[in-house]
Design an enzyme around this catalytic site. Structure first.
Site, PDB file in Angstrom:
ATOM      1  N   CYS A   1       6.703   5.451   8.005  1.00 57.51           N
ATOM      2  CA  CYS A   1       6.671   5.934   9.396  1.00 57.51           C
ATOM      3  C   CYS A   1       5.529   5.306  10.181  1.00 57.51           C
ATOM      4  CB  CYS A   1       6.560   7.460   9.381  1.00 57.51           C
ATOM      5  SG  CYS A   1       6.034   8.174  10.951  1.00 57.51           S
ATOM      6  N   GLY A   2       5.845   4.667  11.304  1.00 59.15           N
ATOM      7  CA  GLY A   2       4.841   4.016  12.144  1.00 59.15           C
ATOM      8  C   GLY A   2       3.815   4.976  12.702  1.00 59.15           C
ATOM      9  N   HIS A   3       4.275   6.172  13.119  1.00 57.77           N
ATOM     10  CA  HIS A   3       3.351   7.167  13.666  1.00 57.77           C
ATOM     11  C   HIS A   3       2.380   7.644  12.586  1.00 57.77           C
ATOM     12  CE1 HIS A   3       5.506   7.227  17.374  1.00 57.77           C
ATOM     13  NE2 HIS A   3       6.616   7.649  16.817  1.00 57.77           N
ATOM     14  N   CYS A   4       2.882   7.781  11.345  1.00 59.32           N
ATOM     15  CA  CYS A   4       2.024   8.206  10.231  1.00 59.32           C
ATOM     16  C   CYS A   4       0.964   7.146   9.944  1.00 59.32           C
ATOM     17  CB  CYS A   4       2.867   8.454   8.984  1.00 59.32           C
ATOM     18  SG  CYS A   4       4.171   9.688   9.195  1.00 59.32           S
TER      19      CYS A   4
END
Length: 487
Positions: free
Chosen positions: A42-45
């Protein structure tokens, strides 16, 4: 094989690593613990990870009892399901094992401030001028309440607002010297900040609601530049109407237009948030796509209203003078602007094939023709389910190409928007009935015979969704259409 319930808890850069087998132990051993449920891809993670580590380090430095932990939700699926994890990252704060949703920012300071608010007094007691000056110097934005009687109703309202506002530290004082130092003759509230005017003095009746509005209106710069650190404050704030100003730093647009933006923003504080977006950054190219804009349109403008449908508004010209910006925003607030809906250009051959190609500009004329039953597929070019349906839908078009009263059409719903129809998942099939223009959604099996039967029965067949149908692809699916905090 059974796993021991008291499995040791390891740390990764100061963050506890939790699993199904040690989760309960972590809750029992720590009164306060913030848990991030994440996915490695996940990019946000990935963006949150370094800030999360910094926050853990800050809490350790302060000798705080609050712990930060993480769970790989792709490995610990049972644990993620148990805690209602539906997206990544999901953060939950546990106090004595009882969870509440984390709704703070994603910068290290935001995380720490939120946690300290949830575990300590809502406002720090300030007993001297030195205390106040040190408190003001600690953070870019702080709010201090000056109350002779801290048991008074206004003081209690102030503390309620402090409890409800997680992003900024609050202080409170009854010391006469502080009233004199900051020019107050009686009770009052001052927001101190290291930008724009430097401070704002609250005026009006001291209530939790009014203080919350006051903080929302004054705690961000007049013009906020969009980036990973500010995104949560922009989209998670109280102000839901935003003027987005698309600029190129490389082209010198910030130097040319920023002062005009600041001048215009002053009159709309608390009503409309002015946001600049640097279009030179590759990550921001998707924002241009979302608004149907091209690089050649920069510098450019849009207004966005953060409601369920995210309404967008476009000016007639890209005039970035202060007076033009004021006029554009005022017209929006006065309700004089029509929503700007995306539309592809209508090509001359749109109706040459059995499946008619619809765009926003010709949709109503075709779909609401009272002499025809019109079936429309709303699709997204990236959608796997749409690609699977494509050959079947082409066969359907071939079957009805010469039919007198049935039309088969399709529309790219990522490039075309309709005021009267909002699409939540792809593909979506809707039948626009002749004579009545009643709209019926098809939820049956996506087979040639199933859809044909739906058409032949005038939309009666195919209303119950088959149990084995896979979930359709959501409009805001990761990596496809930007979610709000990616804009």
């Amino acid at each position: 094989m059974a796993v021991l319930a008291d499995e040791d808890i390891t740390k990764d850069e100061g963050v506890l690593v939790l699993t199904k087998s040690n989760f309960k132990k972590a809750m029992e051993e720590n009164e306060f613990i913030l848990v991030e449920f994440y996915a490695p891809w996940c990019g946000h993670c990935k963006a949150l990870a370094p800030e999360y580590v910094k926050a853990a380090a800050k809490l350790t430095e302060q000798e705080s009892a609050i712990k930060l932990a993480k769970v790989d939700a792709t490995e610990e699926t049972e644990l993620a399901e148990e805690h209602g994890v539906r997206g990544y990252p999901t953060l939950k704060f546990f106090r004595s094992g009882k969870p509440i949703e984390y709704n703070g920012g994603r910068h290290a300071d935001d995380i720490v401030n939120w946690l300290l608010k949830k575990t300590g007094p809502p406002a720090k007691t300030l007993e001297s001028v030195e205390d106040a000056k040190a408190f003001i110097a600690e953070k870019p934005v702080v709010i201090i309440g000056f109350f002779k009687d801290q048991e008074s109703t206004p003081a209690k309202e102030f503390l309620s607002a402090a409890s409800a506002t997680d992003d900024f530290p609050f202080g409170i004082t009854s010391e006469t010297k502080l009233f004199s130092e900051y020019g107050l003759e009686g009770d009052g509230v001052i927001l101190f900040k290291d930008f724009d005017e430097g401070k704002n003095v609250f005026e009006g009746e001291v209530t939790e609601a009014e203080l919350t509005k006051f903080v929302a209106a004054n705690s961000l710069p007049l013009v906020v530049d969009f980036n990973h650190e500010t995104a949560s404050k922009i989209f998670g704030g109280e102000i839901k109407s935003h003027l987005l100003v698309f600029l190129s730093k490389e082209a010198g647009h910030y130097d040319t237009h920023l002062e005009a933006c600041k001048g215009a923003a002053k009159g709309f504080k608390g009503q409309v948030l002015f946001v600049t977006i640097n279009t030179d950054e590759e990550d921001h190219s998707r924002i241009l796509e979302f608004f149907g804009m091209k690089k050649e349109e920069v510098p450019g403008l849009r207004i966005i209203k953060l409601e369920e449908d995210m309404a967008k508004y476009k000016p007639e010209t890209y005039d970035l003078s202060e007076s033009a910006l004021v006029s554009f925003v005022q017209s929006y607030l006065d309700g004089k602007l029509k929503q700007h809906l995306l539309s592809q250009e209508l090509t001359d051959d749109w109706d040459k094939e059995p499946v008619k190609v619809l765009v926003a500009s010709n949709f109503d004329e075709v779909a609401f023709n009272k002499e025809k039953d019109v079936l429309v597929e709303f699709y997204a070019p990236w959608c796997g389910h749409c690609k699977q349906l494509a050959p079947i839908y082409d066969q359907l078009g071939e079957r009805y190409k010469d039919h007198e009263t049935i039309v088969i059409g399709k529309m790219d719903a990522t490039a075309n928007e309709l005021e009267h129809t909002k699409i939540q998942s792809f593909p979506t099939l809707k039948l626009y009935k002749k004579e009545t223009n009643e709209v019926i959604e098809y939820n049956g099996e996506r087979t040639l015979e199933g859809i044909s039967k739906f058409l032949e029965t005038g939309g009666v067949y195919g209303q119950a969704a088959p149990e084995d149908t896979e979930d359709d692809e959501e409009v805001d699916e990761e990596g496809d259409v930007p979610a709000k905090d990616e804009l």
